[in-house]
Design a protein around this motif. Structure first.
Motif, mmCIF file in Angstrom:
data_model
loop_
_atom_site.group_PDB
_atom_site.id
_atom_site.type_symbol
_atom_site.label_atom_id
_atom_site.label_comp_id
_atom_site.label_asym_id
_atom_site.label_seq_id
_atom_site.Cartn_x
_atom_site.Cartn_y
_atom_site.Cartn_z
ATOM 1 N N GLY A 142 -13.073 -4.333 -0.512
ATOM 2 C CA GLY A 142 -12.147 -3.475 0.233
ATOM 3 C C GLY A 142 -11.441 -2.482 -0.674
ATOM 4 N N PRO A 143 -11.011 -1.357 -0.087
ATOM 5 C CA PRO A 143 -10.227 -0.381 -0.855
ATOM 6 C C PRO A 143 -8.736 -0.663 -0.682
ATOM 7 C CG PRO A 143 -10.776 0.571 1.250
ATOM 8 C CD PRO A 143 -11.269 -0.870 1.285
ATOM 9 N N TYR A 144 -7.906 0.081 -1.390
ATOM 10 C CA TYR A 144 -6.463 -0.162 -1.322
ATOM 11 C C TYR A 144 -5.787 0.564 -0.172
ATOM 12 C CZ TYR A 144 -6.136 4.433 -3.562
ATOM 13 O OH TYR A 144 -6.251 5.769 -3.839
ATOM 14 N N ASN A 145 -6.431 1.609 0.369
ATOM 15 C CA ASN A 145 -5.681 2.463 1.298
ATOM 16 C C ASN A 145 -5.505 1.839 2.677
ATOM 17 O OD1 ASN A 145 -8.428 2.812 1.800
ATOM 18 N ND2 ASN A 145 -8.105 4.820 2.715
ATOM 19 N N PHE A 146 -6.448 0.977 3.068
ATOM 20 C CA PHE A 146 -6.270 0.141 4.263
ATOM 21 C C PHE A 146 -6.601 -1.273 3.808
ATOM 22 C CE2 PHE A 146 -6.493 4.059 6.624
ATOM 23 C CZ PHE A 146 -5.827 3.808 7.806
ATOM 24 N N PRO A 147 -5.661 -1.927 3.114
ATOM 25 C CA PRO A 147 -6.000 -3.205 2.471
ATOM 26 C C PRO A 147 -6.325 -4.319 3.464
ATOM 27 C CG PRO A 147 -3.640 -2.779 2.354
ATOM 28 C CD PRO A 147 -4.261 -1.532 2.897
ATOM 29 N N GLY A 148 -5.841 -4.159 4.720
ATOM 30 C CA GLY A 148 -6.151 -5.149 5.752
ATOM 31 C C GLY A 148 -7.286 -4.674 6.644
ATOM 32 N N SER B 11 -0.754 9.256 5.780
ATOM 33 C CA SER B 11 -0.935 8.219 4.739
ATOM 34 C C SER B 11 -0.954 8.876 3.353
ATOM 35 C CB SER B 11 -2.223 7.417 4.956
ATOM 36 O OG SER B 11 -2.297 6.904 6.261
ATOM 37 N N SER B 12 -0.185 9.942 3.211
ATOM 38 C CA SER B 12 -0.117 10.702 1.943
ATOM 39 C C SER B 12 -1.504 11.158 1.487
ATOM 40 C CB SER B 12 0.564 9.872 0.847
ATOM 41 O OG SER B 12 1.828 9.475 1.293
ATOM 42 N N GLY B 13 -2.327 11.498 2.466
ATOM 43 C CA GLY B 13 -3.675 12.006 2.141
ATOM 44 C C GLY B 13 -4.623 10.921 1.667
ATOM 45 N N GLN B 14 -4.249 9.667 1.854
ATOM 46 C CA GLN B 14 -5.109 8.578 1.359
ATOM 47 C C GLN B 14 -5.919 7.932 2.488
ATOM 48 O OE1 GLN B 14 -2.785 6.486 -2.164
ATOM 49 N NE2 GLN B 14 -1.522 6.803 -0.368
ATOM 50 N N ARG B 15 -6.598 8.744 3.242
ATOM 51 C CA ARG B 15 -7.587 8.230 4.190
ATOM 52 C C ARG B 15 -8.880 8.957 3.892
ATOM 53 N NH1 ARG B 15 -5.186 7.016 10.192
ATOM 54 N NH2 ARG B 15 -3.105 6.363 9.542
ATOM 55 N N CYS B 16 -9.992 8.249 3.991
ATOM 56 C CA CYS B 16 -11.251 8.917 3.661
ATOM 57 C C CYS B 16 -11.597 9.977 4.696
ATOM 58 C CB CYS B 16 -12.374 7.910 3.514
ATOM 59 S SG CYS B 16 -12.650 7.016 5.010
ATOM 60 N N THR B 17 -10.951 9.889 5.879
ATOM 61 C CA THR B 17 -11.196 10.893 6.924
ATOM 62 C C THR B 17 -10.273 12.112 6.790
ATOM 63 O OG1 THR B 17 -9.781 9.465 8.234
ATOM 64 C CG2 THR B 17 -12.134 9.432 8.755
ATOM 65 N N ALA C 7 0.825 -1.215 0.000
ATOM 66 C CA ALA C 7 0.000 0.000 0.000
ATOM 67 C C ALA C 7 0.860 1.266 0.000
ATOM 68 C CB ALA C 7 -0.940 -0.013 1.207
ATOM 69 N N GLY C 8 2.177 1.111 0.117
ATOM 70 C CA GLY C 8 3.067 2.275 0.057
ATOM 71 C C GLY C 8 3.105 3.070 1.348
#
Ligand SMILES: NC(=O)C1=CN([C@@H]2O[C@H](COP(=O)(O)OP(=O)(O)OC[C@H]3O[C@@H](n4cnc5c(N)ncnc54)[C@H](O)[C@@H]3O)[C@@H](O)[C@H]2O)C=CC1
Ligand SMILES: O=C(O)CCC(=O)N[C@@H](CCC(=O)O)C(=O)O
Length: 488
Positions: free
Chosen positions: A141-147, A271-277, A86-87
């Motif tokens: 599931g989305p990629y930003n929190f793959p687990g 998270s490089s701005g990759q959270r929906c919150t 997920a980087g």
């Protein structure tokens, strides 16, 4: 590999692979599931439901606890895989792994408190409330929190007695496979959890199947709306949609500007701005107070460390998920500038690190026109200056989304005014917008979801209530009934 009815098999659809956004290392290769394979997974889940749903809660819990134990034993491996696929930075990925482990016990409490069972005896009558699982759930599931995010649907759904066909993001198949293998090792019976890989077509094959009783989705608003349309006319299919946000953060009347800037950065760029919150829109008053805050923020943005995953763990941001995702953020930034946005800090590609690395951006859109109300899923924050606090609240609420909304202020009165007016499912004060607690409900209004919050309230969409009244003695007795029967 796909996991169908307890067996790992090769997909027979199109070739797929996943590469680390950090350094391009290939992490996984395989192929998507064909429609027949999706159907085989659904049939396996349908059959397994007949056994799994009749097991006691305690028996299901034993397996879920074994799963949490296996995650814990393999936490370092899981962290590394999340970080690579997920980087994420190492500390960010470790936070996700911890949340996955904790999800089991939190879901047990939620199941018992929110759904569980109750009994009360009144005279000769006993009233009972119990809960039952729906059946086969399709989990996306989305990629930003793959687990963590699919896990947040899978754990409560399995505890409640549902069975699952899980389709992870096509960008993060390796984490999904690892997670499912941990359930397998925990002793989950065949067919209870099935894994199919693929993109949109695989998702559509799942949601259009008559074999599903529910869709548990976390992802973009665009996809959530497509799923919602595909389920039109099927009221019997439960759907829980967790989608994006265009989240506002107001900064107003603050003494410690550095502290306010830190909270803003944790809200916008984690998270490089990759959270929906993540905060997407920063709302600051016009005038010297606001100017001083923005200068402090801009200075701190310049000092943010973006890097590949490193052993010394000093980076705050890693890459976004792909080069294409980075291209999209930069294109959206250009669009904002073309509409009149003024650059305070421009997000730039950090090519020396890799194609998917971006620096954090801050664009003042106060005088821009037709700014789209869209979630830009990356490290780009839009600033709006306002004349007063009422204008700040109006600006915050001017969105079709409603996931998270926050205020940073030393003034309690302002917070008490803001709180009932903030239109969002998450409302924070002097706390970053990101990092929602799994012990609370998680979800939002409008295009952020469909009023079926996940996290603590996921228990609610995993089981339905059955209300019963019975004779406590177990005998057929009716004391009196107003039937007005006539003598013969
Ligand atoms: N509210 C929330 O809880 C969260 C929302 N998100 C949102 O997720 C997005 C990022 O994740 P992505 O993976 O890009 O989301 P996405 O919407 O592109 O994909 C999510 C999943 O849906 C599948 N899919 C795509 N089209 C489909 C269709 N027509 N029918 C069925 N399935 C389909 C994808 O293959 C993937 O498994 C962001 O917009 C973010 O805000 C991310 C995390 C949490
Ligand atoms: O699902 C939970 O247990 C809590 C919700 C959660 O962890 N939210 C995360 C990120 C999810 C996302 O927004 O991408 C957060 O609030 O940071």
């Amino acid at each position: 590999m796909l996991f169908i009815d307890g067996h790992w098999i090769e997909g027979r659809g199109i070739d797929m692979s996943s590469h680390s956004p950090h350094n391009g290392t290939q992490l996984w290769t395989g192929a998507s599931a064909t429609d027949n394979q999706v159907n085989a997974a659904l049939e396996a889940a349908t059959e397994a439901f007949q056994v799994w749903s009749f097991q006691s809660f305690e028996a299901r819990l034993e397996i879920a606890r074994a799963y949490a134990g296996i995650l814990k034993e393999n936490k370092d491996k899981l962290t590394e895989l999340i970080s690579m696929e997920a980087g994420k930075t190492g500390w960010d990925a470790a936070g996700e792994a911890t949340a996955m482990i904790n999800k089991v016990e939190i879901s047990v409490t939620a199941y018992q408190e929110r759904t569980g069972s109750k009994e009360a005896v009144n005279g000769t009558l006993r009233s009972k409330l119990s809960h039952r699982p729906y059946g086969v759930m399709a989990v996306f599931g989305p990629y930003n929190f793959p687990g963590h995010l699919p896990n947040g649907h899978i754990v409560p759904a399995l505890l409640a007695g549902n069975t699952i066909v899980f389709k992870p993001s096509e960008l993060t198949p390796a984490v999904a496979e690892f997670m499912v293998s941990c359930w397998e090792k925990a002793g989950l019976p065949h067919g209870v959890l099935n894994l199919v890989h693929g993109g949109k077509e695989t998702g559509v094959a799942l949601t259009s199947s008559p074999l599903i009783q529910g869709v548990l989705f976390t992802g973009s608003a665009q996809t959530g709306i497509a799923i919602n349309k595909s389920l039109a006319g099927r009221p019997e299919v439960i759907s829980a949609l967790e989608m994006g946000g265009n989240n506002p953060l107001i900064v107003h009347k603050v003494d410690d500007l550095e502290a306010a800037a830190t909270l803003t950065i944790l809200s916008a760029y984690i998270s490089s701005g990759q959270r929906c919150t993540c905060a997407r829109r920063l709302i600051v008053p016009e005038g010297p107070e606001g100017d001083a805050f923005i200068a402090t923020l801009a200075n701190m943005i310049d000092r943010i460390h973006v890097d590949q995953v490193t052993s010394d763990e000093t980076a705050f941001m890693g890459p976004v998920i792909t080069k294409e995702a980075a291209d999209h953020v930069l294109k959206e930034q250009e669009r904002l500038i073309a509409k009149g946005g003024a650059v305070i800090r421009k997000s730039e590609r950090l090519s020396a690190l890799g194609d998917a690395f971006l620096s954090p951006g801050l664009i003042d859109v106060s005088v821009a026109t037709d700014v789209p109300d869209e979630e830009i899923f990356g490290p780009l924050l839009q600033l709006t200056r306002v004349s007063d606090f009422d204008e700040a609240i109006k600006t915050a609420n001017r969105t079709k989304y409603g996931l998270a909304s926050g205020l940073i202020s030393d003034d309690r009165d302002l917070y008490e005014y803001f709180y009932p007016r903030a239109q969002a499912g998450i409302v924070n004060w002097n706390q970053q917008l990101t990092g929602a607690a799994s012990t609370a409900p998680f979800g939002g209004l409008g295009h952020s979801g469909n009023h079926r919050p996940s996290a603590y309230y996921a228990a609610d969409y995993c089981a339905y209530g059955v209300a019963t009244i019975e004779q406590a003695e177990g005998k057929v007795v009716v004391a009196s009934a107003p039937l007005g029967l006539k003598d013969k």
